[in-house]
Design an enzyme around this catalytic site. Structure first.
Site, mmCIF file in Angstrom:
data_model
loop_
_atom_site.group_PDB
_atom_site.id
_atom_site.type_symbol
_atom_site.label_atom_id
_atom_site.label_comp_id
_atom_site.label_asym_id
_atom_site.label_seq_id
_atom_site.Cartn_x
_atom_site.Cartn_y
_atom_site.Cartn_z
ATOM 1 N N CYS A 1 -14.077 -16.582 12.550
ATOM 2 C CA CYS A 1 -13.972 -15.744 11.188
ATOM 3 C C CYS A 1 -14.300 -14.269 11.618
ATOM 4 O O CYS A 1 -15.102 -13.820 12.442
ATOM 5 C CB CYS A 1 -15.394 -16.089 10.576
ATOM 6 N N CYS B 1 -16.917 -12.020 10.029
ATOM 7 C CA CYS B 1 -18.226 -12.491 10.695
ATOM 8 C C CYS B 1 -18.381 -11.934 11.812
ATOM 9 O O CYS B 1 -19.513 -11.417 12.131
ATOM 10 C CB CYS B 1 -18.243 -14.251 10.949
#
Length: 162
Positions: A60, A63
């Site tokens: 991600c 993230c």
């Protein structure tokens, strides 16, 4: 085994049982703590300090962008709250238990109650504010308490005329 002088010493790895009973680290001077199991996670729920959790995954992009901010706030508030990172790929059952559908998602827990959450990237100031509110709540500080403090202060007295 290694040979030291006349003595033979054996180097052994810790047993699986020893690894399981190892305590989770308490200091966050190096940033957020990475949770490896559900039992590691649950250990923090018994603490009266708030627990701020970042649900993330290695693939991600947002993230990865959030990680340095989360670590900085964890270092700043070391000792006031627990900052945990949960990899949703490694612990999908934990993410599912909190209904995590998008990442990154930050949740704030006080005991076993979710008191705040944020989905997506957030800036350092917002994350810090969210954490400070949780710390205040853990100490019993509410809006009513803040208002009472504000209104209990005596207004400044004007200077006496000469």
């Amino acid at each position: 085994t290694t040979r030291e002088g006349n003595k033979t010493m054996s180097k052994r790895k810790p047993s699986k049982k020893q690894k399981k009973t190892r305590k989770a680290p308490q200091s966050q001077k190096d940033g957020a703590l990475h949770v490896r199991s559900r039992s590691d996670f649950e250990r923090y729920l018994d603490d009266p300090k708030p627990v701020i959790v970042d649900f993330w995954a290695p693939w991600c992009g947002p993230c990865k962008a959030m990680a340095p901010t989360f670590d900085r706030v964890a270092k700043e508030l070391d000792g006031q709250a627990h900052f945990l990172k949960v990899n949703t790929e490694q612990l999908p059952e934990l993410a599912g238990a909190f209904g995590i559908r998008s990442i990154p998602t930050m949740i704030v827990l006080l005991g076993d109650e979710v008191i705040n959450s944020h989905v997506g990237l957030t800036d350092e100031a917002s994350l810090t504010r969210m954490a400070h509110k949780a710390v205040e709540k853990s100490h019993g500080v509410t809006w009513t308490t803040k208002l009472r403090r504000l209104f209990s202060k005596e207004p400044d007295q004007p200077a006496a005329a000469s």
